[in-house]
Design a protein around this motif. Structure first.
Motif, PDB file in Angstrom:
ATOM      1  N   ASP A 180      16.654 -32.308  83.024  1.00 42.55           N
ATOM      2  CA  ASP A 180      17.263 -32.871  84.658  1.00 42.55           C
ATOM      3  C   ASP A 180      17.989 -34.030  83.920  1.00 42.55           C
ATOM      4  O   ASP A 180      18.090 -34.517  82.678  1.00 42.55           O
ATOM      5  CB  ASP A 180      15.995 -32.451  86.136  1.00 42.55           C
ATOM      6  N   TRP A 220      11.477 -25.773  86.746  1.00 43.33           N
ATOM      7  CA  TRP A 220      13.260 -25.097  87.701  1.00 43.33           C
ATOM      8  C   TRP A 220      13.274 -23.476  88.055  1.00 43.33           C
ATOM      9  O   TRP A 220      12.806 -23.069  87.517  1.00 43.33           O
ATOM     10  CB  TRP A 220      14.683 -25.513  86.336  1.00 43.33           C
ATOM     11  N   GLU A 243      17.011 -20.755  89.721  1.00 41.88           N
ATOM     12  CA  GLU A 243      17.748 -20.854  90.398  1.00 41.88           C
ATOM     13  C   GLU A 243      17.584 -19.673  91.051  1.00 41.88           C
ATOM     14  O   GLU A 243      17.018 -18.273  91.350  1.00 41.88           O
ATOM     15  CB  GLU A 243      18.676 -19.668  89.009  1.00 41.88           C
ATOM     16  N   PHE A 272      16.811 -27.486 102.954  1.00 42.66           N
ATOM     17  CA  PHE A 272      18.705 -28.082 102.242  1.00 42.66           C
ATOM     18  C   PHE A 272      18.737 -28.960 104.065  1.00 42.66           C
ATOM     19  O   PHE A 272      19.580 -28.248 104.727  1.00 42.66           O
ATOM     20  CB  PHE A 272      19.697 -27.031 102.305  1.00 42.66           C
ATOM     21  N   LEU A 317      25.391 -28.025 100.414  1.00 43.32           N
ATOM     22  CA  LEU A 317      24.758 -27.929  98.277  1.00 43.32           C
ATOM     23  C   LEU A 317      25.930 -25.980  98.757  1.00 43.32           C
ATOM     24  O   LEU A 317      25.178 -24.972  99.579  1.00 43.32           O
ATOM     25  CB  LEU A 317      23.789 -27.557  98.597  1.00 43.32           C
ATOM     26  N   LEU A 353      23.116 -21.660  90.654  1.00 44.55           N
ATOM     27  CA  LEU A 353      22.699 -22.973  90.829  1.00 44.55           C
ATOM     28  C   LEU A 353      21.334 -23.302  90.815  1.00 44.55           C
ATOM     29  O   LEU A 353      20.500 -22.328  90.685  1.00 44.55           O
ATOM     30  CB  LEU A 353      23.303 -22.759  92.473  1.00 44.55           C
ATOM     31  N   LEU A 365      17.998 -25.500  90.376  1.00 38.55           N
ATOM     32  CA  LEU A 365      17.131 -26.064  91.386  1.00 38.55           C
ATOM     33  C   LEU A 365      15.709 -27.003  90.442  1.00 38.55           C
ATOM     34  O   LEU A 365      15.480 -25.857  90.122  1.00 38.55           O
ATOM     35  CB  LEU A 365      16.818 -25.926  92.612  1.00 38.55           C
ATOM     36  N   TRP A 366      15.675 -28.161  90.705  1.00 37.41           N
ATOM     37  CA  TRP A 366      14.690 -28.630  89.732  1.00 37.41           C
ATOM     38  C   TRP A 366      13.844 -28.712  90.681  1.00 37.41           C
ATOM     39  O   TRP A 366      13.421 -29.545  91.759  1.00 37.41           O
ATOM     40  CB  TRP A 366      15.149 -30.083  89.355  1.00 37.41           C
ATOM     41  N   ASN A 388      19.897 -30.957  95.033  1.00 40.26           N
ATOM     42  CA  ASN A 388      19.500 -30.691  93.832  1.00 40.26           C
ATOM     43  C   ASN A 388      17.917 -30.366  93.347  1.00 40.26           C
ATOM     44  O   ASN A 388      17.340 -29.599  92.720  1.00 40.26           O
ATOM     45  CB  ASN A 388      19.881 -30.107  92.644  1.00 40.26           C
ATOM     46  N   HIS A 389      17.298 -31.634  93.437  1.00 36.52           N
ATOM     47  CA  HIS A 389      15.518 -31.814  93.642  1.00 36.52           C
ATOM     48  C   HIS A 389      14.571 -31.524  94.958  1.00 36.52           C
ATOM     49  O   HIS A 389      15.185 -31.740  95.965  1.00 36.52           O
ATOM     50  CB  HIS A 389      15.603 -32.685  93.178  1.00 36.52           C
TER      51      HIS A 389
END
Length: 816
Positions: free
Chosen positions: A37, A45, A47, A75, A79, A87, A89-90, A100-101
């Motif tokens: 990251d 991670w 998607e 969220f 985003l 997209l 995401l972690w 995005n974490h």
């Protein structure tokens, strides 16, 4: 699936207002080197993909790794996912690193991912089993395709196909794998049509250099066949494994393992193998590839841990391994060698190979769905070699807890050797449990409110049964070892203890600090509830039980519950029944085991005799330990009798008695409750010389052997003393008496009661009670001493009760 709606969000998107289903497209649950990251960290991670022509703002959406908590992460910032885009995401449980974490991590052992829209409607979800490191799981084609393992992961990009290679179909052999009484011919049952087949007979993985399978193979002894097929232009088939067990004549089920010979002996690292299970009738129960590693310490006959993983084969097995469990799904199993009770063991004639199984079976009688490890004795083969009798066991880990108790996020803790201060967090951490111990150590546990806090944080009655079991069975390998307990991290449930590894019980020989811990007379009650002795740590490792015993309610319940169990579950009759049933299961097969390990079965017989003697004599010593620990007067018998016409049971303390007459042992100086539990109208029945059976009997203390008898009023001649709703003073019993008698009375309601004893001169010599008491039948002992604790001389004495407006006088005779 619709979740409870608490809010409705209206979104004005920057470009267009859209109502769409975005989807989960790919994820990786163990990222070691695939992608880092923006902080250079190789985190889990996932998607999300948008397959529409309009952008989507994730503001207000939810994502979670737990379908029972779908709103885990929302969220809270704008985003956007652009049209026909992905997209990344972690899943690193570190939301401070950016929008995005996420606030959770993925579990490479398998779990779920759940996507929910702002209206709390489930939009997409995926459930997965164990994933190997740096392998992702994704859709192909993107957005709408099927899920599969991705050898070439593509974080933030379009996915590659799951598999571009074509494999030769696996073949079948005839006859089927299983048990056979004599030699067999094994042949290929598949139309080869130009396909080459190769095999091995030593457990190794076959390849094109292995033996060609060109004609039937004659087997005259137990053999594992592993085969592959190769069709021109294709890749080799998957390996198939066939166990043929010939002329075994066993009564127990069989577990057969096939593993590369170069991986033997099996050590601490994990190896791939094939496992097959045949029930006692020879039917194949399950077979799959799995992982295996050594479990516990090294030994000639070592234990093994088997884990079912998708990277090897099935992520779990679905089979009724243990008939006493209602579930059939297992992620991990233990092939246990009986550990400290292993037979044979360095020439000891004290081992039985059964102690742990006996103890767990006894505990399962108390809690059929409780926290013990189920037990199935089996024979084990590794490749073509016989390895003796093992015990297939449940492994107590988070999968076990989820299957048995329904919690997937827990603090699973263990007192175990080899860890600092004997503290191992198998899952979660010790923080919440430490808070509980700090509270019970620093607060006055004699106060009801403080005691309620303790009871509300543990499975109180189950905990005491667990502790009593360990005491009775005399398990020394405990307190700082083999003690497991757990609670959901959410705090929605209480702490619960799990029974594990009790091989040191039932008289297993062990000396430490000058004490023979296998002696049937050894006082495990004083040791496990005190401050002195090995493994106690001056009270550091038994805080909960000591806190309970500092409270009057807790101490009385513990004493009575121990007595209840001594009279039922731990009776000679019941324990010997469990013992004999397990011995019978293995006795016909123990000779094979003894031959494999060059043992003398006379040593096994001697070990069994020692366990039997321990079971027979242990209750009498336990009774003395309880009397000494709590400074009780003595133990006496209670006999319960009913007429033939009585249809019902009697409840004494925590147990229900259904067969009569019944006799049990209970302790003096300890209140006891007895309650009739009739299954029909109660007007016709009474306690003999006491009163109606509709009220419970509250015995303050026993001072002699006592019979409590229910009588049928319609059949009884003398019913003058039978009352149900009135005050009543009974004649003392026994009368005349020598030093000790009991005085009983009935209270129809809560009353202030005074009972005093006078000599014939009218002088008061003793006050038995002067205070308030609840309604019921009450028994008070009198030890023929005055208020100054001086013994009185023989003679006639008068006792008088005053309760409200009720007053009555009776005489008794003291003879010395």
């Amino acid at each position: 699936m619709l979740y409870n709606k608490t809010k409705i969000f209206f979104f004005i998107f920057l470009f267009n207002t859209v109502f769409t289903q975005i989807v989960i497209n790919e994820f990786m649950a163990s990222n070691d080197s695939t992608i880092a990251d923006n902080y250079g960290e190789f985190d889990d991670w996932l998607e999300l993909a948008n397959n529409t022509l309009s952008p989507v703002n994730l503001y207000g959406w939810y994502i979670s790794d737990n379908d029972s908590e779908p709103l885990k992460y929302q969220f809270s910032d704008s985003l956007y996912i652009l049209p026909d885009s992905i997209l990344l995401l972690w899943a690193d449980n570190d939301i401070d690193q950016g929008i995005n974490h996420l606030n959770f991590k993925l579990d490479s052992e398998g779990e779920e991912i759940v996507l929910t829209d702002p209206n709390q409607i489930l939009i997409d979800s995926v459930y997965f089993d164990q994933l190997a490191t740096d392998f992702s799981y994704g859709r192909y084609p993107d957005f709408i395709g099927d899920w599969g393992t991705m050898n070439n992961s593509s974080p933030g990009e379009l996915n590659f196909p799951h598999d571009n290679n074509q494999y030769t179909d696996a073949i079948s052999l005839t006859p089927n794998p299983g048990l056979y009484e004599e030699g067999i011919y094994v042949s290929n049952s598949t139309d080869l049509n130009g396909i080459d087949v190769y095999y091995t007979m030593d457990g190794s993985i076959p390849d094109t250099n292995s033996n060609p399978f060109s004609e039937p193979i004659h087997l005259t002894e137990s053999t594992v066949l592993r085969v592959i097929a190769l069709e021109p232009g294709l890749l080799p088939s998957r390996v198939r494994t066939f166990h043929y067990l010939i002329n075994t004549n066993y009564n127990l089920p069989i577990v057969a393992l096939a593993i590369e010979p170069d991986n033997l002996p099996i050590g601490d690292q994990e190896y791939n193998l094939h496992v097959s299970y045949f029930d006692k009738f020879g039917e194949l129960g399950f077979n799959t590839d799995a992982g295996i590693e050594q479990h516990g310490s090294e030994a000639p006959q070592r234990s093994f841990r088997i884990e079912f993983k998708s990277e090897y084969g099935s992520p779990h097995i679905d089979y009724l391994v243990f008939p006493n469990r209602s579930y059939t799904r297992y992620k991990r199993l233990i092939l246990r060698n009986a550990s400290n009770d292993r037979f044979p063991s360095d020439g000891s004639d004290n081992r039985t190979h059964l102690r742990d199984g006996i103890i767990h079976n006894v505990y399962s009688q108390l809690y059929p769905n409780g926290g013990y490890s189920s037990f199935q004795s089996v024979h084990l083969y590794i490749n073509n070699s016989y390895w003796g009798i093992y015990h297939l066991r449940e492994r107590q880990d988070r999968f076990y807890i989820e299957e048995l108790f329904g919690y997937d996020d827990v603090d699973l803790l263990e007192r175990a050797m080899g860890y600092p201060d004997y503290r191992n967090a198998i899952e979660g951490d010790w923080d919440n449990y430490d808070e509980l111990e700090i509270f019970i150590e620093n607060e006055d546990m004699s106060l009801p409110d403080n005691f309620e806090v303790l009871k509300n944080n543990i499975y109180y009655e189950e905990f005491l049964d667990y502790w009593i079991l360990e005491i009775f069975m005399g398990n020394f390998d405990w307190l700082v070892n083999n003690m497991k307990f757990f609670r959901p991290t959410s705090g929605e449930d209480k702490w619960r203890w799990l029974l594990w590894d009790t091989d040191h019980g039932l008289g297993r020989d062990h000396y430490q600090e000058g004490i023979y811990w296998g002696n049937v007379e050894t006082d495990y009650l004083s040791w496990s509830t005190g401050l002195q002795g090995p493994r106690v740590g001056e009270g550091e490792y038994n805080k909960v039980i000591r806190a309970i015993l500092r409270n009057d309610e807790g101490r009385i319940y513990f004493i009575n519950r121990f007595a209840d169990l001594l009279n039922t579950t731990y009776s000679n009759e019941n324990l010997l029944s469990v013992f004999d049933s397990l011995v019978a299961l293995v006795s016909d097969d123990i000779g094979y085991h003894a031959e494999r390990w060059s043992a003398n079965t006379l040593f096994w017989d001697n070990g069994l005799n020692e366990v039997r003697d321990y079971i027979i004599h242990r209750p009498a010593h336990i009774i003395n330990h309880i009397i000494n620990k709590f400074q009780l007067g003595s133990a006496y018998s209670i006999t319960l009798e009913v007429p033939d016409t009585y249809n019902g049971s009697i409840i004494i303390n925590s147990i229900q008695i259904n067969d009569f007459p019944w006799t049990g042992i209970y302790f003096g100086d300890t209140p006891i409750k007895i309650k009739a539990n009739p299954y029909q109208e109660v007007q016709n029945y009474s306690w003999e010389n006491i009163g109606a059976i509709s009220r419970p009997l509250n015995i303050e203390s026993l001072y002699c052997d006592t019979i409590f008898r229910i009588i049928d009023n319609q059949l009884s001649v003398n019913t003058n003393n039978l009352i149900s709703e009135n005050y009543f003073l009974h004649q003392n019993y026994p009368n005349p008496f020598n030093s000790i008698t009991q005085i009983s009375y009935n209270l129809p309601e809560k009353s202030f009661v005074d009972i005093s004893i006078y000599d014939l001169l009218g002088q008061k010599v003793r006050t038995l009670i002067n205070g308030e008491h609840s309604a019921g039948f009450i028994t008070l002992p009198w030890n023929s001493k005055d208020d100054f604790d001086q013994s009185l001389s023989s003679g006639i004495y008068i006792y008088i009760i005053q309760a409200g407006d009720f007053r009555e006088t009776k005489k008794m005779v003291l003879l010395k």
